[in-house]
Design an enzyme around this catalytic site. Structure first.
Site, short mmCIF file in Angstrom:
data_model
loop_
_atom_site.label_atom_id
_atom_site.label_comp_id
_atom_site.label_asym_id
_atom_site.label_seq_id
_atom_site.Cartn_x
_atom_site.Cartn_y
_atom_site.Cartn_z
N CYS A 1 0.80 -1.23 0.00
CA CYS A 1 0.00 0.00 0.00
C CYS A 1 0.83 1.27 0.00
CB CYS A 1 -0.94 0.00 1.20
SG CYS A 1 -0.10 0.11 2.81
N GLY A 2 2.16 1.14 0.09
CA GLY A 2 2.99 2.34 0.08
C GLY A 2 2.66 3.23 1.26
N CYS B 1 15.39 4.10 -16.08
CA CYS B 1 14.05 3.52 -16.22
C CYS B 1 13.19 4.34 -17.17
CB CYS B 1 13.38 3.40 -14.86
SG CYS B 1 14.04 2.07 -13.85
#
Length: 414
Positions: free
Chosen positions: A189-190, A377
């Protein structure tokens, strides 16, 4: 002499390498040697400067890759100046040149290493703590105010980061048709942004789980501040230890930590926790190379070494197969690769704009790691080397009443 200084370097070899590269490609690159000599790789003003402080550092250039040059930069064996996105572009151009057009290196060794990787609660928790428990303030330097550390959703393409992240959360909750009073489990859930939104706007009763102590502490604090303690519970818990049944399940940016060979079990746990007519979503990064499962030019090797220990990326085909093996059926698949490229580009710019504070919080070495990681990224998503898929799913063989026949409901057209 001993160690690195014992390496005897032939400057003629470097000169030959420079001539070979510059005859193939023109780069906005300046190479500064230990003896004061400077070499430009084009007539264009250099946007990136690589300085070799000693002769032995030239070995990184002679076999360039994101892994070798990234490691040299992180460890201080070479110095690099320039914006991160320019740096990544130059390094990848050098790697392409050295590989003579070969897009991806042989991934057999990487596959063997993955096959030997064991994921258990202790190792997974340690990997999560390594990545996420730097400090909450560290992440605040480049994320949006809600600290959403996953791909944003740019509905029109011109949204700012905070708006796009809120739209991403709403996009997910709308896709899975969250209704008032339903139970929702958010795996990974961060800092709590999704469960807070699900409770506030959609009226759900939520459980969010994380293995990061920093995330857990701040997410709990946010729940209390929002007055949602009766509707949102944050747990410091492994997904394998969750019990109960949930109407909706979300997993956003978490399954990359599971391990490819463990994906059927992972999706099997989601199937077990999901109500009979429930709906789940897996939102995660995938490889676009089904053979190797690696980003080219050593990008995956660099991330595994410095950023995400034990992280693995599966191809979307392998993800869908693992879902089926775990007892889930995919109802809807959406590719958000372009959205993540933009998200990471914004994070990179934010990171560089606050470089001084980042170094104070995390130190020079971690700054360099993340400098390369974020920009690398962004480049990888832009080049379609890796991708991001949202997969809406439910128990296999069911006919979920929750989902309309048409996708129109996702965009408010039902």
């Amino acid at each position: 002499m001993c160690g690195r200084e014992a390496i005897v370097f032939d400057q003629n070899r470097l000169s030959a390498w420079v001539r070979g590269v510059s005859s193939q490609i023109k780069l906005p690159l300046r190479l500064e040697l230990w003896n004061g000599q400077a070499i430009d790789f084009s007539t264009e003003a250099p946007r990136v400067t690589i300085r070799l402080p000693q002769a032995s550092a030239a070995r990184y250039l002679l076999t360039p890759s994101l892994a070798s040059l990234g490691t040299a930069y992180v460890e201080g064996d070479i110095e690099v100046r320039g914006h991160a996105r320019d740096m990544i572009g130059v390094v990848n151009a050098l790697a392409r040149s050295s590989l003579k057009g070969t897009m991806r290196p042989d991934g057999r060794l990487a596959r063997v290493v993955r096959s030997l990787t064991v994921h258990d609660r202790k190792k997974d928790a340690a990997a999560i703590r390594y990545h996420y428990d730097v400090s909450n303030e560290f992440y605040q330097q480049f994320l949006d105010p809600n600290l959403v550390y996953s791909c944003a959703y740019f509905e029109h393409g011109d949204e700012d980061l905070a708006t796009a992240q809120l739209k991403k959360i709403d996009h997910i909750l709308t896709k899975i048709r969250v209704q008032p009073g339903q139970t929702l489990l958010d795996i990974g859930c961060g800092w709590g942004a999704l469960v807070l939104r699900a409770a506030e706007k959609f009226g759900a009763r939520c459980v969010g789980i994380t293995l990061s102590e920093n995330q857990y502490a701040l997410a709990c604090e946010r729940v209390e501040r929002a007055g949602l303690a009766g509707r949102v519970e944050i747990r410091l818990q492994d997904y394998r230890d969750v019990r109960g049944t949930f109407d909706r399940i979300t997993s956003v940016g978490m399954f990359e930590h599971v391990g490819i060979r463990h994906l059927p079990d992972y999706f099997g746990i989601i199937a077990r926790l999901l109500a009979e007519d429930g709906v789940a979503m897996n939102h995660g990064i995938t490889s676009t190379d089904p053979a190797n499962g690696e980003a080219p030019y050593g990008g995956g090797e660099f991330i595994a070494k410095y950023v995400f220990p034990h992280g693995e990326l599966a191809h979307i085909g392998a993800v869908l197969t693992a879902m089926q093996q775990g007892g889930l059926e995919a109802y809807d698949v959406e590719n958000l690769r372009r959205h993540y490229a933009r998200t990471l580009a914004i994070w990179t710019d934010n990171f560089e704009a606050r470089a001084g504070r980042v170094k104070e919080l995390a130190g020079e070495k971690r700054f360099r790691i993340w400098h390369i990681y974020l920009a690398g990224c962004a480049y990888a998503f832009d080049q379609d080397w890796i991708s991001l898929y949202q997969v809406v799913c439910g128990k296999a063989g069911r006919h979920p009443r929750a989902l309309p026949w048409s996708r129109g409901y996702i965009y408010g057209r039902d």
